[in-house]
Design a protein around this motif. Structure first.
Motif, PDB file in Angstrom:
ATOM      1  N   MET A   1       0.849  -1.196   0.000  1.00  0.00           N
ATOM      2  CA  MET A   1       0.000   0.000   0.000  1.00  0.00           C
ATOM      3  C   MET A   1       0.884   1.244   0.000  1.00  0.00           C
ATOM      4  SD  MET A   1      -3.037   1.043   2.662  1.00  0.00           S
ATOM      5  CE  MET A   1      -1.988   0.953   4.102  1.00  0.00           C
ATOM      6  N   GLN A   2       0.651   2.103  -0.989  1.00  0.00           N
ATOM      7  CA  GLN A   2       1.442   3.333  -1.096  1.00  0.00           C
ATOM      8  C   GLN A   2       0.601   4.589  -0.965  1.00  0.00           C
ATOM      9  OE1 GLN A   2       3.191   2.561  -4.981  1.00  0.00           O
ATOM     10  NE2 GLN A   2       5.137   2.001  -4.025  1.00  0.00           N
ATOM     11  N   SER A   3      -0.655   4.500  -1.418  1.00  0.00           N
ATOM     12  CA  SER A   3      -1.509   5.680  -1.421  1.00  0.00           C
ATOM     13  C   SER A   3      -2.929   5.278  -1.040  1.00  0.00           C
ATOM     14  CB  SER A   3      -1.496   6.325  -2.813  1.00  0.00           C
ATOM     15  OG  SER A   3      -2.326   7.455  -2.848  1.00  0.00           O
ATOM     16  N   ILE A   4      -3.512   6.013  -0.104  1.00  0.00           N
ATOM     17  CA  ILE A   4      -4.839   5.703   0.390  1.00  0.00           C
ATOM     18  C   ILE A   4      -5.766   6.894   0.162  1.00  0.00           C
ATOM     19  CG2 ILE A   4      -4.157   6.398   2.728  1.00  0.00           C
ATOM     20  CD1 ILE A   4      -6.113   4.326   3.809  1.00  0.00           C
ATOM     21  N   LEU A   5      -6.938   6.631  -0.403  1.00  0.00           N
ATOM     22  CA  LEU A   5      -7.958   7.654  -0.588  1.00  0.00           C
ATOM     23  C   LEU A   5      -8.966   7.546   0.543  1.00  0.00           C
ATOM     24  CD1 LEU A   5      -9.540   9.841  -2.136  1.00  0.00           C
ATOM     25  CD2 LEU A   5     -10.568   7.996  -3.507  1.00  0.00           C
ATOM     26  N   VAL A   6      -9.083   8.611   1.314  1.00  0.00           N
ATOM     27  CA  VAL A   6     -10.047   8.672   2.411  1.00  0.00           C
ATOM     28  C   VAL A   6     -11.144   9.636   1.990  1.00  0.00           C
ATOM     29  CG1 VAL A   6     -10.405   9.199   4.846  1.00  0.00           C
ATOM     30  CG2 VAL A   6      -8.223   8.227   4.086  1.00  0.00           C
ATOM     31  N   THR A   7     -12.328   9.112   1.725  1.00  0.00           N
ATOM     32  CA  THR A   7     -13.443   9.991   1.373  1.00  0.00           C
ATOM     33  C   THR A   7     -14.135  10.433   2.656  1.00  0.00           C
ATOM     34  OG1 THR A   7     -15.080   8.222   1.165  1.00  0.00           O
ATOM     35  CG2 THR A   7     -13.754   8.729  -0.784  1.00  0.00           C
ATOM     36  N   GLY A   8     -14.559  11.696   2.674  1.00  0.00           N
ATOM     37  CA  GLY A   8     -15.163  12.217   3.901  1.00  0.00           C
ATOM     38  C   GLY A   8     -14.145  12.412   5.009  1.00  0.00           C
ATOM     39  N   GLY A   9     -12.909  12.694   4.628  1.00  0.00           N
ATOM     40  CA  GLY A   9     -11.826  12.800   5.601  1.00  0.00           C
ATOM     41  C   GLY A   9     -11.815  14.074   6.414  1.00  0.00           C
ATOM     42  N   LEU A  66     -14.260  13.177 -11.372  1.00  0.00           N
ATOM     43  CA  LEU A  66     -13.335  13.679 -10.359  1.00  0.00           C
ATOM     44  C   LEU A  66     -12.692  12.532  -9.587  1.00  0.00           C
ATOM     45  CD1 LEU A  66     -12.062  15.919  -8.629  1.00  0.00           C
ATOM     46  CD2 LEU A  66     -14.125  15.838  -7.194  1.00  0.00           C
ATOM     47  N   VAL A  67     -13.503  11.545  -9.191  1.00  0.00           N
ATOM     48  CA  VAL A  67     -12.967  10.411  -8.436  1.00  0.00           C
ATOM     49  C   VAL A  67     -11.903   9.681  -9.261  1.00  0.00           C
ATOM     50  CG1 VAL A  67     -13.496   8.216  -7.316  1.00  0.00           C
ATOM     51  CG2 VAL A  67     -15.077  10.149  -7.062  1.00  0.00           C
ATOM     52  N   GLU A  68     -12.175   9.484 -10.545  1.00  0.00           N
ATOM     53  CA  GLU A  68     -11.193   8.819 -11.412  1.00  0.00           C
ATOM     54  C   GLU A  68      -9.909   9.639 -11.507  1.00  0.00           C
ATOM     55  OE1 GLU A  68     -12.394   7.361 -15.157  1.00  0.00           O
ATOM     56  OE2 GLU A  68     -14.297   6.524 -14.451  1.00  0.00           O
ATOM     57  N   TYR A  69     -10.059  10.939 -11.627  1.00  0.00           N
ATOM     58  CA  TYR A  69      -8.882  11.819 -11.697  1.00  0.00           C
ATOM     59  C   TYR A  69      -8.018  11.678 -10.444  1.00  0.00           C
ATOM     60  CZ  TYR A  69      -6.241  16.150 -11.113  1.00  0.00           C
ATOM     61  OH  TYR A  69      -5.241  17.062 -10.873  1.00  0.00           O
ATOM     62  N   VAL A  70      -8.660  11.673  -9.283  1.00  0.00           N
ATOM     63  CA  VAL A  70      -7.927  11.567  -8.013  1.00  0.00           C
ATOM     64  C   VAL A  70      -7.207  10.216  -7.922  1.00  0.00           C
ATOM     65  CG1 VAL A  70      -8.193  11.404  -5.498  1.00  0.00           C
ATOM     66  CG2 VAL A  70      -9.402  13.194  -6.771  1.00  0.00           C
ATOM     67  N   VAL A  71      -7.906   9.148  -8.290  1.00  0.00           N
ATOM     68  CA  VAL A  71      -7.312   7.808  -8.220  1.00  0.00           C
ATOM     69  C   VAL A  71      -6.102   7.698  -9.140  1.00  0.00           C
ATOM     70  CG1 VAL A  71      -7.731   5.378  -8.797  1.00  0.00           C
ATOM     71  CG2 VAL A  71      -9.407   6.652  -7.434  1.00  0.00           C
ATOM     72  N   ARG A  72      -6.221   8.265 -10.344  1.00  0.00           N
ATOM     73  CA  ARG A  72      -5.094   8.226 -11.289  1.00  0.00           C
ATOM     74  C   ARG A  72      -3.938   9.089 -10.812  1.00  0.00           C
ATOM     75  NH1 ARG A  72      -9.083   9.250 -15.181  1.00  0.00           N
ATOM     76  NH2 ARG A  72      -8.240  11.369 -15.403  1.00  0.00           N
ATOM     77  N   LYS A  73      -4.233  10.315 -10.428  1.00  0.00           N
ATOM     78  CA  LYS A  73      -3.192  11.274 -10.078  1.00  0.00           C
ATOM     79  C   LYS A  73      -2.338  10.791  -8.913  1.00  0.00           C
ATOM     80  CE  LYS A  73      -2.306  16.029  -8.627  1.00  0.00           C
ATOM     81  NZ  LYS A  73      -2.854  17.376  -8.363  1.00  0.00           N
ATOM     82  N   PHE A  74      -2.981  10.178  -7.916  1.00  0.00           N
ATOM     83  CA  PHE A  74      -2.263   9.798  -6.705  1.00  0.00           C
ATOM     84  C   PHE A  74      -1.974   8.293  -6.631  1.00  0.00           C
ATOM     85  CE2 PHE A  74      -4.447  13.773  -5.593  1.00  0.00           C
ATOM     86  CZ  PHE A  74      -3.376  14.522  -5.110  1.00  0.00           C
ATOM     87  N   ASN A  75      -2.232   7.592  -7.739  1.00  0.00           N
ATOM     88  CA  ASN A  75      -1.965   6.138  -7.777  1.00  0.00           C
ATOM     89  C   ASN A  75      -2.555   5.425  -6.550  1.00  0.00           C
ATOM     90  OD1 ASN A  75      -0.357   6.160 -10.219  1.00  0.00           O
ATOM     91  ND2 ASN A  75       1.254   7.132  -8.992  1.00  0.00           N
ATOM     92  N   VAL A  76      -3.829   5.646  -6.335  1.00  0.00           N
ATOM     93  CA  VAL A  76      -4.501   5.128  -5.136  1.00  0.00           C
ATOM     94  C   VAL A  76      -4.573   3.602  -5.152  1.00  0.00           C
ATOM     95  CG1 VAL A  76      -6.719   5.027  -3.932  1.00  0.00           C
ATOM     96  CG2 VAL A  76      -5.839   7.233  -4.751  1.00  0.00           C
ATOM     97  N   VAL A 112     -15.355   3.034  -9.863  1.00  0.00           N
ATOM     98  CA  VAL A 112     -13.971   3.471 -10.055  1.00  0.00           C
ATOM     99  C   VAL A 112     -13.008   2.413  -9.512  1.00  0.00           C
ATOM    100  CG1 VAL A 112     -12.270   5.238  -9.470  1.00  0.00           C
ATOM    101  CG2 VAL A 112     -14.617   5.907 -10.017  1.00  0.00           C
ATOM    102  N   ALA A 113     -13.352   1.828  -8.372  1.00  0.00           N
ATOM    103  CA  ALA A 113     -12.512   0.770  -7.801  1.00  0.00           C
ATOM    104  C   ALA A 113     -12.400  -0.412  -8.753  1.00  0.00           C
ATOM    105  CB  ALA A 113     -13.075   0.324  -6.458  1.00  0.00           C
ATOM    106  N   LYS A 114     -13.508  -0.729  -9.409  1.00  0.00           N
ATOM    107  CA  LYS A 114     -13.521  -1.824 -10.386  1.00  0.00           C
ATOM    108  C   LYS A 114     -12.649  -1.469 -11.597  1.00  0.00           C
ATOM    109  CE  LYS A 114     -17.442  -2.482 -12.676  1.00  0.00           C
ATOM    110  NZ  LYS A 114     -17.313  -2.337 -14.152  1.00  0.00           N
ATOM    111  N   LYS A 115     -12.819  -0.268 -12.093  1.00  0.00           N
ATOM    112  CA  LYS A 115     -12.120   0.154 -13.304  1.00  0.00           C
ATOM    113  C   LYS A 115     -10.608   0.197 -13.086  1.00  0.00           C
ATOM    114  CE  LYS A 115     -12.030   3.908 -16.733  1.00  0.00           C
ATOM    115  NZ  LYS A 115     -12.703   5.155 -17.191  1.00  0.00           N
ATOM    116  N   TYR A 116     -10.171   0.665 -11.931  1.00  0.00           N
ATOM    117  CA  TYR A 116      -8.739   0.864 -11.691  1.00  0.00           C
ATOM    118  C   TYR A 116      -8.141  -0.232 -10.805  1.00  0.00           C
ATOM    119  CZ  TYR A 116      -9.283   5.316 -13.996  1.00  0.00           C
ATOM    120  OH  TYR A 116      -9.539   6.284 -14.939  1.00  0.00           O
ATOM    121  N   GLU A 117      -8.903  -1.292 -10.597  1.00  0.00           N
ATOM    122  CA  GLU A 117      -8.429  -2.476  -9.871  1.00  0.00           C
ATOM    123  C   GLU A 117      -7.795  -2.117  -8.530  1.00  0.00           C
ATOM    124  OE1 GLU A 117      -5.915  -4.537 -12.650  1.00  0.00           O
ATOM    125  OE2 GLU A 117      -7.630  -5.331 -13.769  1.00  0.00           O
ATOM    126  N   ILE A 118      -8.566  -1.380  -7.733  1.00  0.00           N
ATOM    127  CA  ILE A 118      -8.138  -0.998  -6.386  1.00  0.00           C
ATOM    128  C   ILE A 118      -7.871  -2.251  -5.558  1.00  0.00           C
ATOM    129  CG2 ILE A 118      -8.961   0.081  -4.238  1.00  0.00           C
ATOM    130  CD1 ILE A 118      -8.161   2.098  -6.390  1.00  0.00           C
TER     131      ILE A 118
END
Length: 340
Positions: A1-9, A66-76, A112-118
């Motif tokens: 794990m290198q990058s974590i997305l916390v929604t509602g943080g 926006l969610v996809e952009y964040v996941v890509r940009k930060f390699n979530v 988004v999790a499905k698309k980017y294989e979180i």
């Protein structure tokens, strides 16, 4: 794990979790995606604003682009979804926003999790999806969902969506269901901070019905630790109940707060009960202890004292919070009840 997305943080539990991760995993990138609704407050995280591993993005989880952009940009790698409308009383006043954020927002995140294989998707749910207990027994993970408020129904719906995305698409979801949290930075519409602040201001303490409703309380930092255990050791497709075996009647919590603040019990004002008010919650957290090795480390007495002291010492924080829109809500919901 290198990058974590916390929604509602920027909310209560989310901000405590962001701070916990930054303190315990100094090499991890933490991205906080928050819409900053009434309960989202960037002042909750002022002490970590300058941390180079912390990034804040203002936005709505319903915005897939926006969610996809964040996941890509930060390699979530990991998503922890705290983002939710979470107050039962507000869901009774109007449920549409609860369905949008809690159901549609979760569906967007799952897509988004499905698309980017979180690698892991942690859905932060609630004990309220189980409904209400009688005088005995505890909620277990295999109990049927029986929500009794629009809020609880929206969270149960999100849980079922997560299950479907795991079964159909293999999205590695894990659902956590926690008992009532308390601690620093909690929005003052919730029971414990509301009572502390009203007592400090010598205002009436509104207690629903007969005050006999029972809740199982956990200190927010124990909840954050549990989520960490789930990320590290949890098995995709599983549900983990989180609790601390601290069952208290609402009236006893209120009296305890008054006692610790040396305020009279005459401040207690019993008000008309809210519709569909669940009588008792209690969590069986045997599974997370047995399978992941987690258990709470804070005693209730220690944690409630620390929480009361935090609100005493952070008057500037809560005075800002209870101004404006929150005051309008407070009057709308409690105004008539306090007159009766």
């Amino acid at each position: 794990m290198q990058s974590i997305l916390v929604t509602g943080g920027a909310g209560f539990i989310g901000s405590n979790f962001v701070r916990y991760i930054l303190q315990n995993y100094p090499d991890l990138t933490v991205v906080n995606l928050d819409k900053l609704t009434y309960a989202g407050n960037l002042e909750n995280l002022r002490d970590v604003e300058d941390n180079p591993n912390y990034h804040f993005v203002k936005g709505d989880i319903c915005n897939q682009e926006l969610v996809e952009y964040v996941v890509r940009k930060f390699n979530v790698d990991v998503v922890v979804n705290f983002a939710a409308e979470s107050h039962v009383d507000r869901s009774i006043l109007g449920s549409e926003v609860f369905m949008r954020t809690n159901v549609i927002g979760t569906q967007v995140l799952l897509e988004v999790a499905k698309k980017y294989e979180i690698e892991k998707f942690i859905q932060i749910s609630t004990d309220e999806v189980y409904g209400s207990l009688g005088p005995t027994g505890k909620f277990t993970e295999d109990m049927p969902l029986s929500p009794n408020s629009p809020y609880a129904a929206s969270k149960a719906s999100a849980d079922l969506l997560c299950r479907a995305y795991f079964k159909t698409f293999g999205v590695p979801i894990i659902i956590t269901r926690c008992s009532n949290n308390f601690g620093p930075y909690q929005f003052p519409e919730k029971l414990i901070p509301l009572m502390i602040i009203n007592a400090l201001n010598d205002k009436p303490l509104p207690v629903y019905g007969d005050g006999e409703n029972v809740r199982d309380w956990i200190y927010v930092l124990d909840h954050c630790r549990a989520i960490d255990f789930v990320i590290q050791r949890g098995k995709p497709g599983e549900i983990y109940n989180i609790g601390a075996s601290n069952e208290w009647r609402n009236i006893d919590i209120v009296k305890l707060i008054l006692k610790k603040l040396n305020k009279p019990e005459s401040l207690i004002k019993f008000v008309k009960d809210r519709p569909g008010h669940d009588r008792r919650y209690a969590m069986d957290w045997t599974k997370i202890k047995r399978e992941l090795g987690w258990e709470p480390i804070f005693s209730f007495e220690e944690a409630i004292t620390e929480t009361i002291n935090w609100y005493i010492q952070n008057e500037d924080w809560w005075k800002k919070v209870i101004s404006g829109e929150y005051q309008n809500y407070y009057q709308l919901w409690y105004g008539e009840r306090l007159k009766n």
